[in-house]
Design an enzyme around this catalytic site. Structure first.
Site, short mmCIF file in Angstrom:
data_model
loop_
_atom_site.label_atom_id
_atom_site.label_comp_id
_atom_site.label_asym_id
_atom_site.label_seq_id
_atom_site.Cartn_x
_atom_site.Cartn_y
_atom_site.Cartn_z
N GLY B 13 99.76 -1.13 35.97
CA GLY B 13 99.99 -2.61 34.99
C GLY B 13 100.85 -3.04 35.56
O GLY B 13 101.17 -4.04 34.52
N GLY B 14 101.05 -3.61 36.51
CA GLY B 14 101.72 -5.04 36.89
C GLY B 14 100.78 -6.07 36.33
O GLY B 14 99.79 -5.96 35.46
N ALA B 16 98.55 -7.63 38.38
CA ALA B 16 96.89 -8.07 39.17
C ALA B 16 96.40 -7.37 37.11
O ALA B 16 95.02 -7.64 37.04
CB ALA B 16 96.72 -7.49 40.36
N HIS B 43 106.21 -3.90 39.06
CA HIS B 43 107.19 -4.34 39.83
C HIS B 43 107.16 -5.87 40.28
O HIS B 43 107.90 -6.66 40.58
CB HIS B 43 106.56 -3.96 42.16
CG HIS B 43 107.63 -4.39 42.79
ND1 HIS B 43 109.25 -4.06 42.51
CD2 HIS B 43 107.72 -4.74 43.70
CE1 HIS B 43 109.66 -4.97 44.05
NE2 HIS B 43 108.68 -5.67 44.55
N GLY B 50 108.80 -17.63 42.90
CA GLY B 50 108.23 -18.52 42.47
C GLY B 50 106.65 -18.42 42.31
O GLY B 50 106.43 -17.28 43.94
N HIS B 257 111.13 -8.84 54.78
CA HIS B 257 111.60 -10.22 54.05
C HIS B 257 112.47 -10.29 54.75
O HIS B 257 113.54 -8.78 55.31
CB HIS B 257 111.65 -9.42 52.75
CG HIS B 257 111.51 -11.53 52.16
ND1 HIS B 257 113.22 -11.83 51.86
CD2 HIS B 257 111.03 -11.49 50.76
CE1 HIS B 257 113.03 -12.70 50.90
NE2 HIS B 257 112.14 -12.57 50.55
N ARG B 273 116.16 -20.15 50.59
CA ARG B 273 116.25 -20.66 51.85
C ARG B 273 115.75 -22.24 51.27
O ARG B 273 115.77 -23.27 51.73
CB ARG B 273 115.99 -20.05 52.93
CG ARG B 273 116.92 -19.12 53.30
CD ARG B 273 116.59 -17.58 54.82
NE ARG B 273 115.39 -17.32 53.77
CZ ARG B 273 114.10 -16.78 54.05
NH1 ARG B 273 113.46 -17.44 55.03
NH2 ARG B 273 113.63 -15.80 53.39
N GLU B 394 98.27 -6.71 45.64
CA GLU B 394 99.14 -6.30 46.32
C GLU B 394 98.15 -4.67 47.13
O GLU B 394 97.79 -4.58 48.00
CB GLU B 394 99.99 -5.50 46.26
CG GLU B 394 101.14 -5.60 47.68
CD GLU B 394 102.84 -5.34 47.21
OE1 GLU B 394 103.27 -5.48 46.56
OE2 GLU B 394 103.33 -4.91 48.74
N SER B 410 101.99 -13.83 46.51
CA SER B 410 101.65 -12.65 46.21
C SER B 410 101.51 -12.68 44.30
O SER B 410 100.36 -12.51 44.03
CB SER B 410 102.56 -11.80 46.79
OG SER B 410 103.84 -12.13 46.15
N VAL B 411 102.96 -13.37 43.89
CA VAL B 411 102.45 -13.24 42.69
C VAL B 411 101.40 -14.28 42.24
O VAL B 411 100.58 -14.09 41.28
CB VAL B 411 103.42 -13.83 41.61
CG1 VAL B 411 104.50 -12.63 41.16
CG2 VAL B 411 104.02 -14.63 42.18
#
Lengths: 246, 663
Positions: B13-14, B16, B43, B50, B257, B273, B394, B410-411
């Site tokens: 249920g994220g 995607a 997650h 962004g 990361h 950064r 993912e 990714s988002v």
């Protein structure tokens, strides 16, 4: 990084009860463990489960203070366990599940079910003026400050702390809580939502809505995201009162 | 036996899963989403900085378009990505941002006029255009040529998940919370749904569906040090693997990361950064320009993470009680910027480190972050080997990230894949009937029940939490940023021993209902198989590509390894996956393999690369006078691969579209 403390014993006094289990009765169970440097309640509870009591139920997801899963009563006050350092609440820490919400077991409560019901009732989605969008076109501009104001209210993580701290919610089962009223304030602010105050009045213009609030405002004090709940509830009340007098 | 029927079953249920469910529901298909937790706690929420989409609204994004985003993504992937899928993705990402803008996401917006930003450690004044005022803003991120990352302060995933989650509620998408898929129901060629355990009552049910989609996110919790949420244990990957039929692609491609806070591993965004933050060592020296003079702190994540570890290995790390780290310095951004655009970072530093990032530097070290590998699918999202099984986000490998994913992709992928796969899964349901094999369903439930009963009734002596912790430590130590044949061999052997020991697990707490220990036990068995798939894939791949770095094979080797790993788990009793390989076709690449523009310049060419390069040059030369769309189509046509409703160009300030005809 500061010098390493640790080594001191802390005790977690946890209110335990699993309503799924026949013959289980609510009781307080005490666990003792050694405090580590930078220990949070997330670390402490997992250590207890791994090393002392595999049956202990609690909820964590992000363990970074952003998902709202781990709200519980910490020394009598609703808060996020994952970002609570034991050194700030110990050496004796009293933990209990959030009140108001359905108990699953021990420190785990069903906030998800409550929030979904609230969302369905208050229709907490943008009611678009037109459903079909031409996605090939440049988006509609929005005043940058307005976008920031909407985000300010959109930061709610539905953790349930405001509901757990609410006097009205204890007395009125269907009260929408500060979380619900904040959402109404958020969508009211959003020009993409086609609803009017008349529509919002239908949703929160009664004692289960904004007129049920007794202005005790513990919600404002306990909100882990420091949302401006006091001003938002007052604002919605004023607008709804005006709408009611029309 | 409890059987629940639906058209589309979405596991996860994220972002995607929810976006896919909204698409299927809007197309008229009954849809149920299964979620371990209330979906807004998924997650996806943790995505801070962004989402990449080439809108080109800000002045530093001027000239951005799908072509630039495409090249950045393929270079970032170290040529591991499927270029057709990258094309589908970059063309849909702007549409996804604009759709979400209409659904209520409070994207940060452009303010016209002068503003001061930090670039390369210096204050610079830039001037935003009048015509961009109020449009969605972009910030800088690693591995990108233009400022392309659209954001909502540093709570982008949160705001997106609110909007998509609310949309799903508005559309009446059913979400069954606190349930877990334990196994897929299949007959070796067709997937019929899943066996699902209720985490509150412990009861099993069969969810039978025309189409099943895995949207279960990543598998970060295979590692001890990870930015991932505690629910990201890779169970979706594992149940696909356990079919013995569906394949997992490129599981050895694991991203670290650069900036997990030390030692907790909680993420602070790449936006730190991107907005001008610097990495510094024990002497306060900014070391990235020494290694990467071109991109410095903003090379791709795999490169920055390796350089940080390399620098620590040279003795330049900061020593602390928990080990060594370096510093992330964002003090130069100033209080207003930090409290406005990096407020989650501020909170995280405050609560977990007791650090005020306005005044103090943040201790950071690379942490596991992203699973590039996943269920291997076609560009439609469907498994080529198990009909009716789809994946998005993912959990999928369709494969747009190759061996390294760019920050902000990714988002973006979650919602783009949700939109695209949601259409294709709907087409599938329009087209396909379902003959329910009742015996098969009953057997599947009985098999899972028997496994749980055995765990509860057994007298095993191994502790699941001990095995799991050993696995996590092993993965971080031996299957991490720097890999060698020796370490990987040790890892595979030890994981095999852990797998054998996991068959002798005991669960002292006997409750069949809410029982966290039982959950750890059955998940650990699945996680060990997945860990073996990663470690063994990494051992066999004797080259370095993207995030997969071998000290003993430091060069990218296109001649031998320009191919995708496909792992299957043939028999329940196996202790290793079966590996197969799928070559990437150089002759069809729009961007043939070359140097990424950062990192090592040392690689072995594929024998067909030179010929394809010449061919691409010739086509570009021949079409020198044509517009970029025509040139692109001649090189790699992709639009036919997209669902009809998602085709079409993307309008920009600098690429206006003709006004709509008056109605």
């Amino acid at each position: 990084m500061s010098a390493v403390q640790g080594g001191q014993k802390i005790r977690l006094h946890i209110l335990r009860y699993n309503p799924q289990k026949k013959q289980d009765a609510p009781r307080v169970q005490t666990y003792e463990l050694e405090e580590a440097h930078g220990m949070t309640l997330f670390i402490a509870l997992n250590e207890i489960r791994d090393k002392q009591d595999p049956s202990l139920s609690f909820d964590f997801v992000c363990r970074a203070g952003i998902c709202g899963s781990c709200a519980m009563m910490i020394n009598g006050r609703p808060g996020l366990a994952c970002r609570t350092l034991t050194k700030n609440v110990g050496p004796d820490v009293h933990l209990a599940p959030l009140p108001v919400f359905e108990l699953i077991a021990d420190l785990s409560v069903n906030t998800g079910k409550w929030m979904r019901a609230m969302s369905e009732r208050l229709e907490t989605w943008v009611h678009m003026k037109q459903r079909e969008l031409d996605l090939t076109r440049i988006e509609r501009p929005m005043d940058p400050e307005l976008a920031e104001k909407i985000y300010e209210l959109d930061r709610c993580i539905e953790c349930g702390c405001c509901v757990a701290g609410c006097g009205t919610a204890r007395m009125r089962e269907d009260f929408v809580g500060a979380v619900g009223l904040n959402k109404i304030a958020r969508f009211r602010l959003d020009p993409r939502d086609g609803r009017s105050d008349e529509d919002y009045y239908e949703l929160v213009g009664d004692d289960d809505g904004v007129f049920g609030c007794m202005s005790l405002l513990a919600c404002h004090d306990v909100c882990p995201k420091e949302l401006p709940l006091q001003t938002q509830i007052a604002f919605v009340r004023r607008k709804m009162a005006a709408q009611g007098l029309k | 036996m409890n059987i629940i029927y639906t058209d589309v079953l979405v596991v996860g249920g994220g972002l995607a899963g929810l976006r896919l469910a909204v698409a299927a529901k809007q197309r008229g298909h009954e849809t149920i989403v299964l979620s371990l937790v209330p979906p807004k706690r998924s997650h996806s929420k943790a995505a801070q900085g962004g989402m990449q989409a080439s809108l080109g609204n800000v002045i530093k994004g001027q000239g951005d378009n799908e072509d630039v985003h495409f090249e950045d993504t393929v270079r970032g992937s170290d040529w591991g990505a499927d270029q057709e899928v990258v094309r589908m993705f970059v063309n849909t990402a702007p549409k996804a941002v604009r759709e979400l803008a209409a659904w209520g996401v409070p994207w940060s917006r452009v303010r016209k006029g002068d503003r001061t930003v930090i670039i390369n450690g210096q204050k610079v004044t830039i001037t935003e255009r009048d015509e961009a005022h109020g449009l969605v803003a972009q910030r800088d991120f690693g591995g990108t040529k233009k400022w392309r990352t659209c954001y909502v302060s540093d709570g982008t995933g949160h705001a997106m998940l609110q909007a998509v989650g609310d949309q799903a509620i508005g559309d009446g998408v059913a979400v069954h919370e606190r349930v877990e898929a334990l196994a897929l129901i299949h007959d070796g060629s067709r997937c019929y749904g899943a066996v699902v355990r209720n985490l509150i009552t412990g009861e099993l049910a069969a969810y039978v569906a025309k189409a099943t989609a895995l949207a279960t996110g990543g598998a970060g919790r295979l590692y001890r040090v990870t930015t991932n949420a505690v629910i990201n244990e890779g169970i979706g990957h594992a149940i696909a693997l356990e079919t013995g039929v569906a394949a997992l692609g490129n599981m050895e491609a694991v991203q670290f990361h650069p900036t997990g806070i030390f030692p907790a591993g909680i993420l602070v965004t790449e936006g730190c950064r991107g907005d001008g933050g610097l990495l510094k060592d024990v002497d306060g020296h900014r070391f990235m320009p020494d290694y990467e003079p071109e991109k410095k702190e903003l090379a791709s994540r795999d490169v920055v993470s390796r350089r940080m570890e390399e620098h620590i290995a040279k003795g330049k790390g900061v020593k602390s009680h928990f080990g060594e780290h370096v510093w992330l310095d964002i003090t130069l951004l100033g209080e207003h910027h930090i409290k406005q655009n990096l407020r989650e970072v501020f909170d995280i530093c405050h609560y977990f480190l007791g650090v005020d990032p306005v005044k103090d530097m943040i201790p950071v070290r690379p942490a596991q972050h992203y699973t590039m590998g996943g269920l291997r699918t076609l560009p439609t999202g469907e498994s080529p080997t198990l009909k009716g099984l789809f994946a998005a986000g993912e959990a999928a490998c369709w494969d747009m990230h190759g061996f390294n994913r760019l920050g902000g992709n990714s988002v973006a992928e979650t919602v783009v894949a949700g939109m695209i796969v949601g259409e294709f899964i709907s087409d599938f349901c329009d087209r396909e009937d379902l003959n329910i094999p009742v015996g098969l369903v009953r057997d599947a439930v009985a098999r899972e029940q028997a496994k749980l009963d055995a765990l509860l009734a057994g007298k095993g002596t191994e502790s699941a939490s001990v095995l799991k912790a050993e696995m996590q430590t092993l993965m971080t130590d031996k299957v991490g940023i720097f890999r060698t044949g020796e370490k990987l061999t040790q890892a595979v052997e030890t994981l095999q021993q852990l797998l054998a020991r996991s068959r002798n697990m005991g669960v002292p707490y006997k409750s069949s209902g809410a029982n966290p220990e039982l959950v750890t036990a059955y998940r650990t068995q699945k996680m060990l198989r997945l860990a073996l798939t990663i470690a063994y894939g990494a051992l066999v791949r004797t080259e370095s590509r993207g995030a997969h770095f071998r000290n003993d094979y430091p060069r990218r080797n296109d001649a031998q390894w320009l191919k995708r790993t496909l792992a299957t788990w043939k028999n329940d009793s196996d202790t290793l996956p079966t590996l197969g390989y799928e070559p990437l076709d150089v002759k069809r690449m729009e961007l043939p393999p070359g140097w990424r523009g950062y990192g090592a310049k040392d690689y072995v060419d594929h024998p067909e690369t030179a010929a394809r390069l010449a061919e691409v040059e010739a086509i570009r030369h021949k079409l020198a006078g044509a517009d970029r769309i025509t040139r692109q189509q001649a090189l790699l046509p992709f639009e036919h691969l997209l669902p009809a409703r998602l085709r079409g160009r993307n309008e920009r300030i600098d690429e206006p579209m003709p006004a709509r005809a008056a109605e």
